[in-house]
Design a protein around this motif. Structure first.
Motif, PDB file in Angstrom:
ATOM      1  N   VAL A  19      38.088  52.678  47.407  1.00 35.42           N
ATOM      2  CA  VAL A  19      39.382  51.715  47.541  1.00 35.42           C
ATOM      3  C   VAL A  19      38.839  50.702  48.561  1.00 35.42           C
ATOM      4  O   VAL A  19      39.143  49.372  48.473  1.00 35.42           O
ATOM      5  CB  VAL A  19      40.468  52.529  48.083  1.00 35.42           C
ATOM      6  N   LYS A  22      36.846  48.087  47.043  1.00 37.50           N
ATOM      7  CA  LYS A  22      37.532  47.271  45.874  1.00 37.50           C
ATOM      8  C   LYS A  22      38.272  46.374  46.787  1.00 37.50           C
ATOM      9  O   LYS A  22      38.677  44.952  46.559  1.00 37.50           O
ATOM     10  CB  LYS A  22      38.259  47.945  45.122  1.00 37.50           C
ATOM     11  N   ILE A  26      38.306  41.977  46.710  1.00 34.49           N
ATOM     12  CA  ILE A  26      39.295  41.224  46.368  1.00 34.49           C
ATOM     13  C   ILE A  26      39.899  40.294  47.718  1.00 34.49           C
ATOM     14  O   ILE A  26      39.836  39.133  47.243  1.00 34.49           O
ATOM     15  CB  ILE A  26      40.703  42.200  46.211  1.00 34.49           C
ATOM     16  N   ARG A  47      46.180  45.595  46.304  1.00 32.88           N
ATOM     17  CA  ARG A  47      45.657  45.444  45.004  1.00 32.88           C
ATOM     18  C   ARG A  47      44.627  46.452  44.958  1.00 32.88           C
ATOM     19  O   ARG A  47      44.617  46.811  43.699  1.00 32.88           O
ATOM     20  CB  ARG A  47      45.119  44.090  44.624  1.00 32.88           C
ATOM     21  N   ALA A  48      43.798  46.813  45.827  1.00 31.06           N
ATOM     22  CA  ALA A  48      42.744  47.637  45.913  1.00 31.06           C
ATOM     23  C   ALA A  48      43.577  49.386  45.619  1.00 31.06           C
ATOM     24  O   ALA A  48      42.916  50.019  44.536  1.00 31.06           O
ATOM     25  CB  ALA A  48      41.956  47.907  46.986  1.00 31.06           C
ATOM     26  N   HIS A  49      44.722  49.405  46.076  1.00 26.53           N
ATOM     27  CA  HIS A  49      45.253  50.822  45.672  1.00 26.53           C
ATOM     28  C   HIS A  49      45.953  51.148  44.481  1.00 26.53           C
ATOM     29  O   HIS A  49      45.804  51.811  43.558  1.00 26.53           O
ATOM     30  CB  HIS A  49      46.639  50.938  46.919  1.00 26.53           C
ATOM     31  N   GLU A  50      46.378  49.719  43.728  1.00 22.33           N
ATOM     32  CA  GLU A  50      46.671  49.767  42.737  1.00 22.33           C
ATOM     33  C   GLU A  50      45.787  49.847  41.526  1.00 22.33           C
ATOM     34  O   GLU A  50      45.766  50.490  40.550  1.00 22.33           O
ATOM     35  CB  GLU A  50      47.497  48.222  42.275  1.00 22.33           C
ATOM     36  N   TRP A  51      44.715  49.245  42.039  1.00 21.41           N
ATOM     37  CA  TRP A  51      43.323  49.069  41.188  1.00 21.41           C
ATOM     38  C   TRP A  51      43.057  50.660  40.897  1.00 21.41           C
ATOM     39  O   TRP A  51      42.665  51.165  39.944  1.00 21.41           O
ATOM     40  CB  TRP A  51      42.303  48.465  41.668  1.00 21.41           C
ATOM     41  N   ASP A  52      43.080  51.331  42.146  1.00 22.35           N
ATOM     42  CA  ASP A  52      42.371  52.849  42.246  1.00 22.35           C
ATOM     43  C   ASP A  52      43.436  53.802  41.343  1.00 22.35           C
ATOM     44  O   ASP A  52      42.953  54.561  40.736  1.00 22.35           O
ATOM     45  CB  ASP A  52      42.424  53.199  43.513  1.00 22.35           C
ATOM     46  N   ASP A  53      44.628  53.508  41.486  1.00 22.10           N
ATOM     47  CA  ASP A  53      45.965  54.296  40.670  1.00 22.10           C
ATOM     48  C   ASP A  53      45.688  53.982  39.227  1.00 22.10           C
ATOM     49  O   ASP A  53      45.631  54.936  38.308  1.00 22.10           O
ATOM     50  CB  ASP A  53      47.043  53.808  40.806  1.00 22.10           C
ATOM     51  N   ASN A  54      45.146  52.920  38.565  1.00 20.90           N
ATOM     52  CA  ASN A  54      44.852  52.555  37.461  1.00 20.90           C
ATOM     53  C   ASN A  54      43.513  52.801  36.955  1.00 20.90           C
ATOM     54  O   ASN A  54      43.338  52.362  35.421  1.00 20.90           O
ATOM     55  CB  ASN A  54      45.453  51.077  36.982  1.00 20.90           C
ATOM     56  N   HIS A  55      42.572  53.186  37.688  1.00 22.21           N
ATOM     57  CA  HIS A  55      41.117  53.390  37.262  1.00 22.21           C
ATOM     58  C   HIS A  55      40.763  54.754  37.812  1.00 22.21           C
ATOM     59  O   HIS A  55      39.994  54.812  38.956  1.00 22.21           O
ATOM     60  CB  HIS A  55      40.277  52.440  37.548  1.00 22.21           C
TER      61      HIS A  55
END
Length: 63
Positions: A19, A22, A26, A47-55
């Motif tokens: 995280v 990322k 960003i 946004r990195a937390h969101e990215w991690d949740d989605n990947h």
């Protein structure tokens, strides 16, 4: 000032490495777009937390 894996904001020190990396990516992009540092850090981290949740990680991923 751009950040990297060895030199990043103190507020990112407790993030999981995946995280954090990322968030650094960003936040650096946001700095290039003209955002001020504090805002870039906050948005980059969120946004990195969101990215991690989605990947989701695969068990063969390396940190």
């Amino acid at each position: 000032m751009p950040w990297n894996k060895q030199d990043y904001p103190v507020s990112m020190k407790n993030l999981d490495a995946r995280v954090r990396n990322k968030a650094i990516e960003i936040a650096n992009a946001l700095l290039e777009e003209g955002y001020e540092e504090g805002r870039a850090i906050a948005i980059g981290t969120a946004r990195a937390h969101e990215w991690d949740d989605n990947h989701p990680k695969h068990h063969d991923d390396k940190k």
